[in-house]
Write a protein that holds these residues in place. Structure first.
Motif, PDB file in Angstrom:
ATOM      1  N   ARG A  59     -70.197   2.386 -34.702  1.00 19.52           N
ATOM      2  CA  ARG A  59     -70.611   2.075 -36.066  1.00 19.52           C
ATOM      3  C   ARG A  59     -70.147   3.114 -37.074  1.00 19.52           C
ATOM      4  O   ARG A  59     -69.842   2.772 -38.217  1.00 19.52           O
ATOM      5  CB  ARG A  59     -72.131   1.971 -36.116  1.00 19.52           C
ATOM      6  N   GLU A  60     -70.093   4.376 -36.661  1.00 24.15           N
ATOM      7  CA  GLU A  60     -69.674   5.432 -37.587  1.00 24.15           C
ATOM      8  C   GLU A  60     -68.163   5.560 -37.682  1.00 24.15           C
ATOM      9  O   GLU A  60     -67.659   6.262 -38.539  1.00 24.15           O
ATOM     10  CB  GLU A  60     -70.244   6.788 -37.153  1.00 24.15           C
ATOM     11  N   LEU A  61     -67.433   4.900 -36.796  1.00 25.76           N
ATOM     12  CA  LEU A  61     -65.987   5.045 -36.748  1.00 25.76           C
ATOM     13  C   LEU A  61     -65.290   3.995 -37.604  1.00 25.76           C
ATOM     14  O   LEU A  61     -65.822   2.924 -37.858  1.00 25.76           O
ATOM     15  CB  LEU A  61     -65.502   4.923 -35.300  1.00 25.76           C
ATOM     16  N   LEU A  62     -64.078   4.324 -38.020  1.00 27.93           N
ATOM     17  CA  LEU A  62     -63.240   3.398 -38.780  1.00 27.93           C
ATOM     18  C   LEU A  62     -62.254   2.752 -37.822  1.00 27.93           C
ATOM     19  O   LEU A  62     -61.550   3.442 -37.091  1.00 27.93           O
ATOM     20  CB  LEU A  62     -62.470   4.146 -39.875  1.00 27.93           C
ATOM     21  N   PRO A  90     -62.191  -1.847 -42.052  1.00 33.10           N
ATOM     22  CA  PRO A  90     -63.565  -1.335 -42.142  1.00 33.10           C
ATOM     23  C   PRO A  90     -64.628  -2.327 -41.666  1.00 33.10           C
ATOM     24  O   PRO A  90     -65.701  -1.917 -41.230  1.00 33.10           O
ATOM     25  CB  PRO A  90     -63.739  -0.994 -43.612  1.00 33.10           C
ATOM     26  N   THR A  91     -64.341  -3.615 -41.716  1.00 34.61           N
ATOM     27  CA  THR A  91     -65.326  -4.598 -41.257  1.00 34.61           C
ATOM     28  C   THR A  91     -65.192  -4.887 -39.768  1.00 34.61           C
ATOM     29  O   THR A  91     -66.021  -5.594 -39.199  1.00 34.61           O
ATOM     30  CB  THR A  91     -65.177  -5.920 -42.036  1.00 34.61           C
ATOM     31  N   ALA A  92     -64.135  -4.348 -39.146  1.00 35.37           N
ATOM     32  CA  ALA A  92     -63.871  -4.516 -37.710  1.00 35.37           C
ATOM     33  C   ALA A  92     -63.800  -5.983 -37.312  1.00 35.37           C
ATOM     34  O   ALA A  92     -64.289  -6.382 -36.271  1.00 35.37           O
ATOM     35  CB  ALA A  92     -64.902  -3.768 -36.878  1.00 35.37           C
ATOM     36  N   LEU A 129     -61.255   5.795 -35.244  1.00 36.98           N
ATOM     37  CA  LEU A 129     -61.230   7.218 -35.534  1.00 36.98           C
ATOM     38  C   LEU A 129     -62.382   7.559 -36.460  1.00 36.98           C
ATOM     39  O   LEU A 129     -62.928   6.682 -37.137  1.00 36.98           O
ATOM     40  CB  LEU A 129     -59.898   7.647 -36.152  1.00 36.98           C
ATOM     41  N   HIS A 130     -62.756   8.825 -36.448  1.00 42.67           N
ATOM     42  CA  HIS A 130     -63.790   9.279 -37.369  1.00 42.67           C
ATOM     43  C   HIS A 130     -63.245   9.153 -38.786  1.00 42.67           C
ATOM     44  O   HIS A 130     -62.081   9.480 -39.027  1.00 42.67           O
ATOM     45  CB  HIS A 130     -64.161  10.736 -37.091  1.00 42.67           C
TER      46      HIS A 130
END
Length: 79
Positions: free
Chosen positions: A2-5, A23-25, A34-35
């Motif tokens: 969830r915190e990753l891009l 960003p919406t995966a 990646l962070h």
């Protein structure tokens, strides 16, 4: 996760391969995570990690990801 891009392989307006942020995966296909920090992004670029992770051209432009991270970290700056 969830915190990753998430990033995926794509193409620019001229058809050249680029690495694009997702960003919406929700984009189809292989992705890499990646962070969302400039340090992590710069390290991935130096190590040519995007090409290996996405199984794409190692010379693909990563500019869209860098611009996305800049906008996220500094929303008042326009690029």
């Amino acid at each position: 996760k969830r915190e990753l891009l998430r990033v995926t392989a794509g193409s620019d307006a001229d058809g050249r391969p680029v690495v694009v942020p997702d960003p919406t995966a929700t984009a189809p296909g292989r992705g890499a995570h990646l962070h969302p920090t400039s340090e992590c992004y710069e390290l991935a670029v130096r190590r040519k990690a995007f090409g290996r992770a996405l199984r794409t051209d190692p010379g693909a432009s990563t500019t869209p990801v860098g611009e996305h991270l800049t906008r996220q970290q500094h929303p008042d700056v326009t690029t």
